[in-house]
Write a protein that holds these residues in place. Structure first.
Motif, mmCIF file in Angstrom:
data_model
loop_
_atom_site.group_PDB
_atom_site.id
_atom_site.type_symbol
_atom_site.label_atom_id
_atom_site.label_comp_id
_atom_site.label_asym_id
_atom_site.label_seq_id
_atom_site.Cartn_x
_atom_site.Cartn_y
_atom_site.Cartn_z
ATOM 1 N N THR A 33 9.506 21.326 2.300
ATOM 2 C CA THR A 33 9.995 22.336 2.737
ATOM 3 C C THR A 33 11.342 22.140 3.367
ATOM 4 O OG1 THR A 33 7.818 23.271 3.758
ATOM 5 C CG2 THR A 33 9.924 24.313 4.824
ATOM 6 N N SER A 35 15.559 23.548 4.363
ATOM 7 C CA SER A 35 16.284 24.452 5.215
ATOM 8 C C SER A 35 17.505 24.178 5.428
ATOM 9 C CB SER A 35 15.567 24.851 6.578
ATOM 10 O OG SER A 35 15.245 24.035 7.319
ATOM 11 N N ALA A 36 18.194 24.835 5.728
ATOM 12 C CA ALA A 36 19.813 24.758 5.852
ATOM 13 C C ALA A 36 19.945 23.685 7.202
ATOM 14 C CB ALA A 36 20.536 25.965 6.016
ATOM 15 N N TYR A 42 21.028 19.788 4.688
ATOM 16 C CA TYR A 42 19.796 20.154 4.186
ATOM 17 C C TYR A 42 18.791 19.546 5.380
ATOM 18 C CZ TYR A 42 21.222 21.836 -0.168
ATOM 19 O OH TYR A 42 21.884 22.525 -1.235
ATOM 20 N N SER A 43 17.888 20.067 5.609
ATOM 21 C CA SER A 43 16.607 19.617 6.759
ATOM 22 C C SER A 43 15.492 19.777 5.811
ATOM 23 C CB SER A 43 16.747 20.106 8.194
ATOM 24 O OG SER A 43 15.632 19.867 8.809
ATOM 25 N N SER A 44 14.537 18.640 6.007
ATOM 26 C CA SER A 44 13.395 18.639 4.856
ATOM 27 C C SER A 44 12.163 18.146 5.940
ATOM 28 C CB SER A 44 13.548 17.887 3.853
ATOM 29 O OG SER A 44 13.743 16.546 4.148
ATOM 30 N N GLU A 71 11.490 29.712 0.358
ATOM 31 C CA GLU A 71 12.582 29.513 1.042
ATOM 32 C C GLU A 71 13.221 28.082 0.385
ATOM 33 O OE1 GLU A 71 9.495 28.028 3.906
ATOM 34 O OE2 GLU A 71 9.677 29.971 2.574
ATOM 35 N N SER A 72 12.347 27.232 0.063
ATOM 36 C CA SER A 72 12.846 25.812 -0.368
ATOM 37 C C SER A 72 13.412 25.836 -1.858
ATOM 38 C CB SER A 72 11.797 24.905 -0.450
ATOM 39 O OG SER A 72 11.445 24.595 0.857
ATOM 40 N N MET A 75 16.894 26.977 -1.776
ATOM 41 C CA MET A 75 17.883 25.990 -1.233
ATOM 42 C C MET A 75 18.053 25.023 -2.413
ATOM 43 S SD MET A 75 18.789 26.811 1.873
ATOM 44 C CE MET A 75 19.272 25.188 2.216
#
Length: 98
Positions: A33, A35-36, A42-44, A71-72, A75
């Motif tokens: 997963t 996200s911004a 990026y944050s995962s 969503e991933s 990104m």
């Protein structure tokens, strides 16, 4: 739709080890997963799942199954995923040439 994503060998090795050590069975995969946010933009988060969750698409990297939620996938378009292991930090890294 699956993103155009590159998984470098170090990242693939890390993901394979996580799946193997989780002992989830034959259909298991690495759920990523993204996200911004975070230092790299990026944050995962990741988990090892026995099967894809509802809404996940499966990206095959050799015989490794990478489960990607919607969503991933957005990104990760055009991104290269690598794994960094330094004395101060280790983890997945993301390079977006755009």
């Amino acid at each position: 739709m699956l993103p155009n994503v590159t998984v470098n060998p170090a990242a693939e090795k890390f993901m394979r080890r996580m799946v193997r050590f989780a002992g989830q069975g034959e259909g298991a995969g690495f759920r990523l997963t993204v996200s911004a946010g975070g230092c790299s933009g990026y944050s995962s988060e990741f988990t090892v799942e026995g099967a894809p969750l509802a809404g996940d698409e499966v990206l095959s990297v050799g015989d490794l199954k990478l489960f990607l939620p919607a969503e991933s996938r957005l990104m990760l378009e055009g991104v290269t995923i690598d794994f960094s292991d330094t004395p101060t930090a280790s983890g997945l890294t993301f390079f977006n040439p755009n």
